[in-house]
Design a protein around this motif. Structure first.
Motif, PDB file in Angstrom:
ATOM      1  N   ASP A 135      22.011  59.507  25.701  1.00 20.87           N
ATOM      2  CA  ASP A 135      21.873  58.492  24.665  1.00 20.87           C
ATOM      3  C   ASP A 135      23.186  58.312  23.906  1.00 20.87           C
ATOM      4  O   ASP A 135      23.717  57.194  23.777  1.00 20.87           O
ATOM      5  CB  ASP A 135      20.745  58.914  23.712  1.00 20.87           C
ATOM      6  CG  ASP A 135      20.452  57.890  22.620  1.00 20.87           C
ATOM      7  OD1 ASP A 135      20.756  56.698  22.816  1.00 20.87           O
ATOM      8  OD2 ASP A 135      19.906  58.291  21.583  1.00 20.87           O
ATOM      9  N   THR A 137      26.177  59.350  24.781  1.00 23.59           N
ATOM     10  CA  THR A 137      27.230  58.952  25.714  1.00 23.59           C
ATOM     11  C   THR A 137      27.200  57.450  25.967  1.00 23.59           C
ATOM     12  O   THR A 137      28.243  56.788  26.010  1.00 23.59           O
ATOM     13  CB  THR A 137      27.089  59.718  27.039  1.00 23.59           C
ATOM     14  OG1 THR A 137      27.215  61.123  26.788  1.00 23.59           O
ATOM     15  CG2 THR A 137      28.150  59.302  28.038  1.00 23.59           C
ATOM     16  N   HIS A 138      25.997  56.918  26.121  1.00 20.54           N
ATOM     17  CA  HIS A 138      25.839  55.478  26.326  1.00 20.54           C
ATOM     18  C   HIS A 138      26.469  54.698  25.181  1.00 20.54           C
ATOM     19  O   HIS A 138      27.253  53.754  25.394  1.00 20.54           O
ATOM     20  CB  HIS A 138      24.345  55.155  26.445  1.00 20.54           C
ATOM     21  CG  HIS A 138      24.015  53.707  26.315  1.00 20.54           C
ATOM     22  ND1 HIS A 138      23.050  53.246  25.450  1.00 20.54           N
ATOM     23  CD2 HIS A 138      24.519  52.606  26.916  1.00 20.54           C
ATOM     24  CE1 HIS A 138      22.967  51.929  25.531  1.00 20.54           C
ATOM     25  NE2 HIS A 138      23.847  51.511  26.409  1.00 20.54           N
ATOM     26  N   HIS A 139      26.181  55.090  23.945  1.00 17.92           N
ATOM     27  CA  HIS A 139      26.715  54.373  22.789  1.00 17.92           C
ATOM     28  C   HIS A 139      28.209  54.652  22.608  1.00 17.92           C
ATOM     29  O   HIS A 139      28.953  53.772  22.137  1.00 17.92           O
ATOM     30  CB  HIS A 139      25.919  54.733  21.541  1.00 17.92           C
ATOM     31  CG  HIS A 139      24.519  54.204  21.575  1.00 17.92           C
ATOM     32  ND1 HIS A 139      24.221  52.876  21.336  1.00 17.92           N
ATOM     33  CD2 HIS A 139      23.330  54.804  21.860  1.00 17.92           C
ATOM     34  CE1 HIS A 139      22.920  52.680  21.463  1.00 17.92           C
ATOM     35  NE2 HIS A 139      22.356  53.836  21.776  1.00 17.92           N
ATOM     36  N   MET A 141      30.381  55.035  25.035  1.00 15.59           N
ATOM     37  CA  MET A 141      31.090  54.168  25.982  1.00 15.59           C
ATOM     38  C   MET A 141      31.153  52.739  25.451  1.00 15.59           C
ATOM     39  O   MET A 141      32.172  52.053  25.602  1.00 15.59           O
ATOM     40  CB  MET A 141      30.413  54.214  27.349  1.00 15.59           C
ATOM     41  CG  MET A 141      30.526  55.561  28.058  1.00 15.59           C
ATOM     42  SD  MET A 141      32.233  56.039  28.474  1.00 15.59           S
ATOM     43  CE  MET A 141      32.590  54.895  29.823  1.00 15.59           C
ATOM     44  N   HIS A 142      30.066  52.280  24.807  1.00 15.07           N
ATOM     45  CA  HIS A 142      30.100  50.950  24.193  1.00 15.07           C
ATOM     46  C   HIS A 142      31.148  50.906  23.075  1.00 15.07           C
ATOM     47  O   HIS A 142      31.874  49.905  22.933  1.00 15.07           O
ATOM     48  CB  HIS A 142      28.733  50.582  23.624  1.00 15.07           C
ATOM     49  CG  HIS A 142      27.819  49.948  24.621  1.00 15.07           C
ATOM     50  ND1 HIS A 142      28.060  48.708  25.163  1.00 15.07           N
ATOM     51  CD2 HIS A 142      26.662  50.380  25.189  1.00 15.07           C
ATOM     52  CE1 HIS A 142      27.095  48.396  26.009  1.00 15.07           C
ATOM     53  NE2 HIS A 142      26.227  49.400  26.047  1.00 15.07           N
ATOM     54  N   ALA A 143      31.207  51.955  22.264  1.00 13.80           N
ATOM     55  CA  ALA A 143      32.161  51.984  21.155  1.00 13.80           C
ATOM     56  C   ALA A 143      33.600  51.959  21.655  1.00 13.80           C
ATOM     57  O   ALA A 143      34.465  51.289  21.084  1.00 13.80           O
ATOM     58  CB  ALA A 143      31.914  53.228  20.292  1.00 13.80           C
ATOM     59  N   GLY A 145      34.646  50.720  24.560  1.00 15.24           N
ATOM     60  CA  GLY A 145      34.914  49.417  25.156  1.00 15.24           C
ATOM     61  C   GLY A 145      36.128  49.441  26.064  1.00 15.24           C
ATOM     62  O   GLY A 145      36.333  50.375  26.854  1.00 15.24           O
ATOM     63  N   SER A 146      36.976  48.427  25.951  1.00 17.84           N
ATOM     64  CA  SER A 146      38.168  48.355  26.806  1.00 17.84           C
ATOM     65  C   SER A 146      39.159  49.459  26.480  1.00 17.84           C
ATOM     66  O   SER A 146      40.071  49.736  27.278  1.00 17.84           O
ATOM     67  CB  SER A 146      38.851  46.990  26.656  1.00 17.84           C
ATOM     68  OG  SER A 146      39.395  46.831  25.358  1.00 17.84           O
ATOM     69  N   THR A 152      43.312  47.107  24.129  1.00 13.92           N
ATOM     70  CA  THR A 152      42.333  46.536  23.201  1.00 13.92           C
ATOM     71  C   THR A 152      42.767  45.131  22.809  1.00 13.92           C
ATOM     72  O   THR A 152      43.926  44.757  22.956  1.00 13.92           O
ATOM     73  CB  THR A 152      42.224  47.359  21.905  1.00 13.92           C
ATOM     74  OG1 THR A 152      43.507  47.414  21.284  1.00 13.92           O
ATOM     75  CG2 THR A 152      41.732  48.764  22.177  1.00 13.92           C
ATOM     76  N   SER A 231      19.712  57.559  19.021  1.00 15.70           N
ATOM     77  CA  SER A 231      19.599  56.164  18.614  1.00 15.70           C
ATOM     78  C   SER A 231      18.216  55.857  18.075  1.00 15.70           C
ATOM     79  O   SER A 231      18.002  54.835  17.425  1.00 15.70           O
ATOM     80  CB  SER A 231      19.908  55.230  19.799  1.00 15.70           C
ATOM     81  OG  SER A 231      18.990  55.454  20.858  1.00 15.70           O
TER      82      SER A 231
END
Length: 233
Positions: A135, A137-139, A141-143, A145-146, A152, A231
């Motif tokens: 959970d 880790t998923h967020h 990776m979103h944070a 981003g590039s 960036t 989350s």
């Protein structure tokens, strides 16, 4: 009659050689100028010889992406998860800075290449090996981003190329009065040693700003991990 000297043996053409030659050509001329005909000429072969190793230009670009990803250094054995992720990302940044066209080509691919998937899997694996939940880790990776690739989109655009070099740094007086908080930040940036190649803005150090934000993210992710964050709240 003196014996004739045999012609030098030509280096055999293979996929690896084709891809590395394409990367070198893109480094010199930009990926927009890359063509199968031009690459064949660079290698000293007929264009049809390339098609034994890459089916078309799209497959060539996919392979070039994986060559660049292959330059990203693996983490040190036994490294703490935060050091492992940080090291991978900064190595990715160095690789993409060596090949300024690469980020645009990566973004243009209709599907991730095996190299891209392998790199992302390894970054996710470093988080998971450090005990972070799927959970978090998923967020995380979103944070990132590039930023996980070392580049960036910055908040403040760089000044135009035709800006008057004689103008004082920062905002003009009228704008400074209207937007005082932006003016205060602009003044801080103007007071720093100038990085002429900065994409962040005049006076800013791209590498410092990148590492500053990366460390903020990783420190925050580590704090949430220690708190047992989910989350679901």
């Amino acid at each position: 009659m003196a014996p004739q000297t045999p012609p030098p043996r030509r280096t055999p053409l293979n996929r690896d050689r084709v891809l590395h030659a394409a990367v070198a050509l893109a480094d010199r001329s930009g990926h927009e100028a890359l063509s199968m005909r031009g690459l064949a000429q660079d290698l000293g072969v007929v264009p049809m010889a390339l098609y034994k190793h890459v089916a078309n230009k799209e497959q060539l670009l996919d392979g070039m992406v994986d060559v660049i990803v292959g330059e990203i250094e693996p983490p040190a054995a036994g490294a703490h998860w935060k050091n492992a992720v940080r090291g991978r990302i900064l190595s990715a940044r160095r690789a993409l800075l060596r090949h300024p066209w690469a980020s645009r080509v990566m973004e243009s691919r209709p599907a991730p290449t095996p190299g891209v998937l392998g790199y992302l899997d390894s970054v996710i694996g470093a988080f998971r090996a450090g005990g972070l939940s799927a959970d978090l880790t998923h967020h995380a990776m979103h944070a990132l981003g590039s930023r996980v690739w070392g580049f960036t989109q910055d908040l403040f655009p760089a000044p135009p190329d035709d800006a008057d070099a004689g103008e004082p740094a920062g905002l003009p007086g009228e704008m400074a009065a209207r937007y005082p908080h932006i003016a205060s930040i602009a003044a801080i940036a103007a007071s720093r040693p100038h990085d002429g190649d900065s994409v962040v803005g005049g006076g800013c150090d791209d590498q410092f700003e990148f590492e500053f934000a990366l460390d903020l993210l990783l420190d925050g992710i580590e704090r949430l991990h220690r708190q047992g964050w989910t989350s679901a709240g």
